[in-house]
Design a protein around this motif. Structure first.
Motif, PDB file in Angstrom:
ATOM      1  N   ILE A  48      56.832 -43.027  29.339  1.00 38.99           N
ATOM      2  CA  ILE A  48      56.430 -42.029  30.340  1.00 38.99           C
ATOM      3  C   ILE A  48      56.369 -42.706  31.712  1.00 38.99           C
ATOM      4  CG2 ILE A  48      55.273 -40.340  28.887  1.00 38.99           C
ATOM      5  CD1 ILE A  48      52.684 -41.821  29.199  1.00 38.99           C
ATOM      6  N   PRO A  49      57.506 -42.855  32.389  1.00 37.36           N
ATOM      7  CA  PRO A  49      57.494 -43.457  33.731  1.00 37.36           C
ATOM      8  C   PRO A  49      56.639 -42.645  34.690  1.00 37.36           C
ATOM      9  CG  PRO A  49      59.734 -43.289  32.862  1.00 37.36           C
ATOM     10  CD  PRO A  49      58.864 -42.499  31.948  1.00 37.36           C
ATOM     11  N   TYR A  50      55.910 -43.335  35.520  1.00 35.75           N
ATOM     12  CA  TYR A  50      54.936 -42.686  36.409  1.00 35.75           C
ATOM     13  C   TYR A  50      55.616 -41.695  37.353  1.00 35.75           C
ATOM     14  CZ  TYR A  50      50.881 -42.297  39.498  1.00 35.75           C
ATOM     15  OH  TYR A  50      49.819 -41.824  40.233  1.00 35.75           O
ATOM     16  N   ALA A  51      56.697 -42.110  38.006  1.00 37.90           N
ATOM     17  CA  ALA A  51      57.346 -41.251  39.002  1.00 37.90           C
ATOM     18  C   ALA A  51      57.947 -40.007  38.354  1.00 37.90           C
ATOM     19  CB  ALA A  51      58.417 -42.044  39.744  1.00 37.90           C
ATOM     20  N   ILE A  86      46.911 -29.830  21.988  1.00 37.46           N
ATOM     21  CA  ILE A  86      47.287 -31.131  21.434  1.00 37.46           C
ATOM     22  C   ILE A  86      47.923 -32.030  22.486  1.00 37.46           C
ATOM     23  CG2 ILE A  86      48.968 -32.194  19.843  1.00 37.46           C
ATOM     24  CD1 ILE A  86      48.309 -30.070  17.833  1.00 37.46           C
ATOM     25  N   TYR A  87      48.572 -31.455  23.503  1.00 36.62           N
ATOM     26  CA  TYR A  87      49.344 -32.262  24.448  1.00 36.62           C
ATOM     27  C   TYR A  87      48.522 -33.372  25.110  1.00 36.62           C
ATOM     28  CZ  TYR A  87      52.748 -33.425  28.052  1.00 36.62           C
ATOM     29  OH  TYR A  87      53.626 -34.099  28.859  1.00 36.62           O
ATOM     30  N   PRO A  88      47.296 -33.125  25.618  1.00 36.73           N
ATOM     31  CA  PRO A  88      46.528 -34.238  26.204  1.00 36.73           C
ATOM     32  C   PRO A  88      46.207 -35.339  25.199  1.00 36.73           C
ATOM     33  CG  PRO A  88      45.616 -32.132  26.882  1.00 36.73           C
ATOM     34  CD  PRO A  88      46.601 -31.845  25.805  1.00 36.73           C
ATOM     35  N   LEU A  89      45.957 -34.978  23.937  1.00 32.52           N
ATOM     36  CA  LEU A  89      45.640 -35.984  22.926  1.00 32.52           C
ATOM     37  C   LEU A  89      46.848 -36.869  22.637  1.00 32.52           C
ATOM     38  CD1 LEU A  89      43.707 -33.627  20.468  1.00 32.52           C
ATOM     39  CD2 LEU A  89      42.751 -35.047  22.287  1.00 32.52           C
ATOM     40  N   VAL A  90      48.019 -36.252  22.519  1.00 34.88           N
ATOM     41  CA  VAL A  90      49.234 -37.040  22.285  1.00 34.88           C
ATOM     42  C   VAL A  90      49.550 -37.908  23.491  1.00 34.88           C
ATOM     43  CG1 VAL A  90      51.702 -36.870  21.780  1.00 34.88           C
ATOM     44  CG2 VAL A  90      50.103 -35.300  20.686  1.00 34.88           C
ATOM     45  N   TYR A  91      49.297 -37.376  24.682  1.00 31.96           N
ATOM     46  CA  TYR A  91      49.575 -38.139  25.899  1.00 31.96           C
ATOM     47  C   TYR A  91      48.710 -39.400  25.965  1.00 31.96           C
ATOM     48  CZ  TYR A  91      51.430 -38.454  30.662  1.00 31.96           C
ATOM     49  OH  TYR A  91      52.114 -38.844  31.787  1.00 31.96           O
ATOM     50  N   SER A 130      44.716 -38.114  32.565  1.00 31.08           N
ATOM     51  CA  SER A 130      45.563 -37.772  33.698  1.00 31.08           C
ATOM     52  C   SER A 130      46.579 -38.872  33.908  1.00 31.08           C
ATOM     53  CB  SER A 130      44.720 -37.570  34.970  1.00 31.08           C
ATOM     54  OG  SER A 130      44.120 -38.785  35.365  1.00 31.08           O
ATOM     55  N   LEU A 131      47.445 -38.669  34.904  1.00 31.84           N
ATOM     56  CA  LEU A 131      48.484 -39.644  35.213  1.00 31.84           C
ATOM     57  C   LEU A 131      47.904 -40.940  35.754  1.00 31.84           C
ATOM     58  CD1 LEU A 131      51.593 -39.843  35.200  1.00 31.84           C
ATOM     59  CD2 LEU A 131      51.573 -39.056  37.573  1.00 31.84           C
ATOM     60  N   THR A 132      46.664 -40.915  36.209  1.00 30.33           N
ATOM     61  CA  THR A 132      46.043 -42.130  36.732  1.00 30.33           C
ATOM     62  C   THR A 132      45.915 -43.207  35.665  1.00 30.33           C
ATOM     63  OG1 THR A 132      44.780 -40.681  38.199  1.00 30.33           O
ATOM     64  CG2 THR A 132      44.054 -42.953  38.050  1.00 30.33           C
ATOM     65  N   LEU A 133      45.807 -42.824  34.410  1.00 31.68           N
ATOM     66  CA  LEU A 133      45.656 -43.789  33.324  1.00 31.68           C
ATOM     67  C   LEU A 133      46.978 -44.406  32.885  1.00 31.68           C
ATOM     68  CD1 LEU A 133      43.158 -41.756  31.090  1.00 31.68           C
ATOM     69  CD2 LEU A 133      42.627 -43.391  32.898  1.00 31.68           C
ATOM     70  N   VAL A 134      48.097 -43.891  33.379  1.00 33.68           N
ATOM     71  CA  VAL A 134      49.412 -44.368  32.943  1.00 33.68           C
ATOM     72  C   VAL A 134      49.798 -45.609  33.750  1.00 33.68           C
ATOM     73  CG1 VAL A 134      51.848 -43.765  32.686  1.00 33.68           C
ATOM     74  CG2 VAL A 134      50.083 -42.041  32.319  1.00 33.68           C
ATOM     75  N   PRO A 135      50.175 -46.711  33.101  1.00 32.23           N
ATOM     76  CA  PRO A 135      50.668 -47.880  33.854  1.00 32.23           C
ATOM     77  C   PRO A 135      51.985 -47.561  34.563  1.00 32.23           C
ATOM     78  CG  PRO A 135      50.038 -48.477  31.608  1.00 32.23           C
ATOM     79  CD  PRO A 135      50.040 -46.987  31.667  1.00 32.23           C
ATOM     80  N   ARG A 136      52.204 -48.259  35.670  1.00 34.78           N
ATOM     81  CA  ARG A 136      53.416 -47.997  36.456  1.00 34.78           C
ATOM     82  C   ARG A 136      54.689 -48.372  35.703  1.00 34.78           C
ATOM     83  NH1 ARG A 136      52.645 -45.005  41.251  1.00 34.78           N
ATOM     84  NH2 ARG A 136      50.469 -45.298  41.848  1.00 34.78           N
ATOM     85  N   HIS A 150      47.464 -40.926  23.409  1.00 36.92           N
ATOM     86  CA  HIS A 150      47.954 -41.824  22.359  1.00 36.92           C
ATOM     87  C   HIS A 150      49.187 -42.596  22.827  1.00 36.92           C
ATOM     88  CE1 HIS A 150      49.309 -43.239  18.438  1.00 36.92           C
ATOM     89  NE2 HIS A 150      50.484 -42.670  18.670  1.00 36.92           N
ATOM     90  N   ILE A 151      50.073 -41.931  23.540  1.00 37.09           N
ATOM     91  CA  ILE A 151      51.281 -42.606  24.018  1.00 37.09           C
ATOM     92  C   ILE A 151      50.931 -43.635  25.087  1.00 37.09           C
ATOM     93  CG2 ILE A 151      53.487 -42.229  25.184  1.00 37.09           C
ATOM     94  CD1 ILE A 151      53.416 -41.379  22.261  1.00 37.09           C
ATOM     95  N   ILE A 152      49.915 -43.369  25.902  1.00 38.80           N
ATOM     96  CA  ILE A 152      49.491 -44.359  26.894  1.00 38.80           C
ATOM     97  C   ILE A 152      49.013 -45.631  26.204  1.00 38.80           C
ATOM     98  CG2 ILE A 152      47.794 -44.847  28.692  1.00 38.80           C
ATOM     99  CD1 ILE A 152      47.886 -41.900  29.447  1.00 38.80           C
ATOM    100  N   ALA A 153      48.268 -45.471  25.112  1.00 37.20           N
ATOM    101  CA  ALA A 153      47.759 -46.644  24.402  1.00 37.20           C
ATOM    102  C   ALA A 153      48.807 -47.282  23.503  1.00 37.20           C
ATOM    103  CB  ALA A 153      46.534 -46.243  23.573  1.00 37.20           C
ATOM    104  N   GLU A 154      49.784 -46.498  23.013  1.00 37.43           N
ATOM    105  CA  GLU A 154      50.817 -47.006  22.105  1.00 37.43           C
ATOM    106  C   GLU A 154      52.191 -46.743  22.718  1.00 37.43           C
ATOM    107  OE1 GLU A 154      50.221 -48.686  19.443  1.00 37.43           O
ATOM    108  OE2 GLU A 154      48.047 -48.388  19.372  1.00 37.43           O
TER     109      GLU A 154
END
Length: 741
Positions: A185-188, A103-108, A174-180, A110-114
């Motif tokens: 979920i801060p990138y660093a 489930i963790y990748p799916l929730v991740y 992956s972390l590449t999809l996360v905005p800075r 979702h959090i990137i989009a929301e």
């Protein structure tokens, strides 16, 4: 207890339905979650075990879409949190950890989009914190499941490659999809946490080796990290190069330690061999090979029992020290007595008696006919021949040879031809009969009752073979004809792919229009054969009834070489698409043959020579004009899906195909919708305008349409329209002025 059993029965029925058809998962999960939810200490442990197992199985299944799986995952998060925080059963915890790993990748994602969904992320953080706390002190089975969860966290929170920037839904999470600047979920922080968890996995590998299952499970998780996250592969491989899978060799060499060392060593070797196979030219290939060789030598030194035993003492055989041990004389190996060879019986000798050297009577009772399969007999005879002593075999061959020579000398020889002629001429000599005269019937009866002759024949009688004719093969059905035709086409394509495509030395071949199409067996010859089979088959080799108009206006379609032509076209298309940059010359040759065939059919149609004799109808327009255009558009659409803005080979392809029209050039407008390929599309139209005058009007029309409809392509198209069609720009300026007024 009965209600619990009844609930389990209903749940198993729902589970079987979902396993049989994955589309029922979104419907079944909302009904199952309230039943399996944690409801205090009074709940049934069997229901919780079933629920945790069901969630782990459901979210690990790849049979249903990720979007629907993500919606169900958000609903299941509170249940997994309650399982991990409240339930102490190890079976429930193991299944809950496995479900959380899926489930963790799916929730991740979702959090990137929301980024404002704080509640869902807090539930996920509580689950992750509980699992990470169990990694060090939990039972071995739970720790292995925690290792799987940590692997998923490292995969998600590490930067990964982007397969296609234009289709983000198909990229790996992956972390590449996360905005800075993400709030939750801060990138660093995410990248630092993933690095720390990877260090925890590597510490398990280098730690205590008494739990081999945990070590092998961790090594198996590292393989996927190396494959899917190249950014951490260097760190993992450098750590593995310092890993000693035979660490337990310093402990007492018990049977358990031997099994543990073998298991860890084999898992490590399989991991590194798979890494080397996936990338044989990688920078770590040489180091991996050296590490494998070193580990092989260590394994021989540690685990090979033959090197650990003390060698036997060397006994003195010369008798120089009689006070310490008994004098030993030179040992002689007794030679076993040679069994007597039976002599040949008097009188006629059969083949069996000639080649029999054994005195055992049971060998004569063995029937070789029991071996129906010659291959089975060969599998028995060949190993037996290899095991025979060479000296004994040579001695037996010499005995058989001497027997055969003795029998050959003892057998009466046939009289020479001269003596036979003299006897035939001397018919008048008196030769008395020394026995009763028998008629022909008595001689035949005696021959019938006589035993079969097993003596060696003096010579093989001359026999003339009768003429033999193979039976005619049954006629093939239409399905068999199509199947065998497809097989032949596939075989020719395989030959074409196996031919060396490197340029060969120039050969003394006849050039010009009168040369042969396939004078040798190189790649160009096979391409020519395939292209002409595909195109010329529809120019007279098809079923003569194909394409006949019925009296109701419909066209009667029949199987024939048209099916074979389409099969060949599909094979050529697939062969070109596999490596279209290197095989663009084959594409041009094929389309040239299609265009030429269309021109020949059109010319024959206009002359009336292609009429089929039924109401004066001619072949369909698709067979005359549409095959070339259909092939061009299909091949162009296939190429445009992979072409990049720097692939100038498209200019060559468009410029060298023989026929162009508006539909073909409209593909350049479609390609210009991608900002990276606007310059390439404009370059193709500009080249065609300069070097193919018949299509200049179409090129300018496409550029004008591109200028009017595509804002990103407007500057590039405007530079050319300013020279070739400036009135379009003036109309645009006037329209802009009117709007401003």
């Amino acid at each position: 207890m009965s209600s619990s059993a009844q609930s389990l029965g209903q749940l198993e029925a729902a589970r079987s339905l979902a396993l049989g058809e994955s589309r029922y998962y979104p419907t079944i999960i909302p009904g199952v979650l309230p039943i399996i939810a944690y409801n205090g200490q009074g709940g049934s442990i069997d229901i919780w075990r079933w629920g945790a197992d069901f969630l782990a199985e459901t979210f690990a299944s790849p049979a249903w879409p990720l979007d629907e799986k993500a919606k169900s995952a958000l609903a299941a998060l509170p249940i997994l949190r309650d399982y991990l925080l409240e339930v102490q059963d190890s079976t429930v915890i193991k299944s809950a950890v496995q479900a959380a790993a899926s489930i963790y990748p799916l929730v991740y994602r979702h959090i990137i989009a929301e980024p404002n969904d704080t509640q869902t992320w807090q539930v996920m953080l509580a689950i992750k914190t509980n699992i990470l706390r169990r990694m060090d002190g939990a039972p071995p089975g739970v720790r292995i499941c925690c290792v799987k969860f940590v692997q998923q966290v490292v995969l998600v929170q590490s930067p990964g490659p982007i397969a296609d920037p234009r289709r983000p839904e198909q990229n790996d999470i992956s972390l590449t999809l996360v905005p800075r600047d993400h709030r939750l979920i801060p990138y660093a922080n995410q990248e630092a946490e993933a690095s720390g968890l990877l260090d925890r996995l590597l510490d398990i590998v280098h730690g205590d080796h008494s739990d081999a299952l945990l070590i092998t499970a961790t090594l198996n998780t590292l393989g996927m990290l190396i494959q899917r996250r190249p950014i951490v592969s260097n760190k993992i491989l450098n750590s593995l190069f310092n890993f000693n899978p035979l660490k337990l060799a310093n402990a007492p060499m018990t049977s358990k330690n031997k099994v543990l060392m073998k298991s860890i060593e084999r898992t490590t070797r399989a991991l590194l061999v798979n890494v080397m196979r996936r990338n044989p030219d990688g920078p770590f290939t040489r180091q991996i090979q050296q590490y494998l060789d070193r580990m092989h030598r260590m394994r021989i030194d540690v685990l090979d029992e033959s090197n650990r035993k003390r060698p036997a003492p060397v006994e003195q055989t010369d008798g120089t020290d009689p006070a310490k041990r008994q004098r030993l004389g030179p040992q002689t190996v007794p030679t076993p007595p040679t069994p007597p060879i039976p002599a040949l019986p008097a009188g006629p000798v059969s083949y069996r008696e000639l080649f029999t050297l054994s005195t055992d009577a049971n060998t004569a009772l063995f029937d070789v006919k029991m071996f129906q399969d010659p291959e089975q007999l060969l599998r028995i005879v060949v190993p037996v021949l290899h095991s025979i002593d060479e000296a004994k075999l040579t001695n037996a061959i010499n005995i058989i040879r001497s027997r055969y020579l003795t029998l050959s000398k003892a057998m009466p020889r046939a009289p020479p031809s001269g003596a036979a002629g003299a006897t035939a001429d001397d018919d008048e000599e008196y030769e008395p009969d020394f026995g009763p005269i028998e008629d022909a019937e008595q001689i035949i009866n005696k021959l019938d009752s006589a035993p079969p002759v097993t003596t060696l024949p003096e010579r093989i009688p001359d026999a003339r073979l009768a003429p033999y004719k193979l039976p005619e093969a049954p006629p093939l059905t239409e399905q068999e004809v199509v199947r065998y035709g497809d097989m032949a086409v596939r075989r020719v394509v395989e030959i074409l792919a196996s031919v060396d495509e490197a340029p060969t030395k120039a050969k003394a071949t006849k050039a010009g229009f009168n040369r042969l199409a396939a004078s040798n067996y190189d790649r160009d010859s096979w391409v020519t054969v395939l292209c002409r089979l595909a195109t010329r088959a529809s120019a007279g080799l098809e079923d003569p009834d194909a394409g006949i108009k019925s009296e109701y206006g419909g066209e009667v379609q029949k199987g024939g070489s048209l099916v074979l032509s389409d099969s060949i076209r599909d094979a050529i298309y697939n062969y070109i698409i596999r490596d279209w940059k290197r095989r663009i010359d084959i594409a041009i040759s094929w389309l040239t043959e299609e265009w030429y065939n269309g021109q020949i059919l059109a010319q024959a149609t206009s002359n009336g020579s292609m009429k089929n004799g039924v109401n004066g109808h001619t072949p369909s327009s698709l067979a005359v004009n549409g095959t070339y255009k259909k092939s061009v558009l299909r091949l162009l659409d296939g190429i445009l899906a992979y072409i990049e803005g720097t692939d100038k080979v498209l200019v060559r392809f468009i410029s060298e195909i023989p026929g162009l029209d508006r539909d073909i050039l409209q593909r350049m407008k479609k390609m210009a919708e991608d900002p990276e390929r606007i310059d390439l599309a404009v370059m193709v139209l500009k080249y065609l305008y300069m070097f193919r005058p018949p299509v200049r009007t179409i090129c300018v029309d496409v550029l004008e349409d591109m200028w009017r409809t595509n804002d990103r392509a407007k500057p590039s198209a405007e530079k050319i329209l300013k020279i070739w069609r400036p009135e379009v720009l003036r109309e645009g300026e006037e329209g802009g002025d009117v709007k401003a007024a």
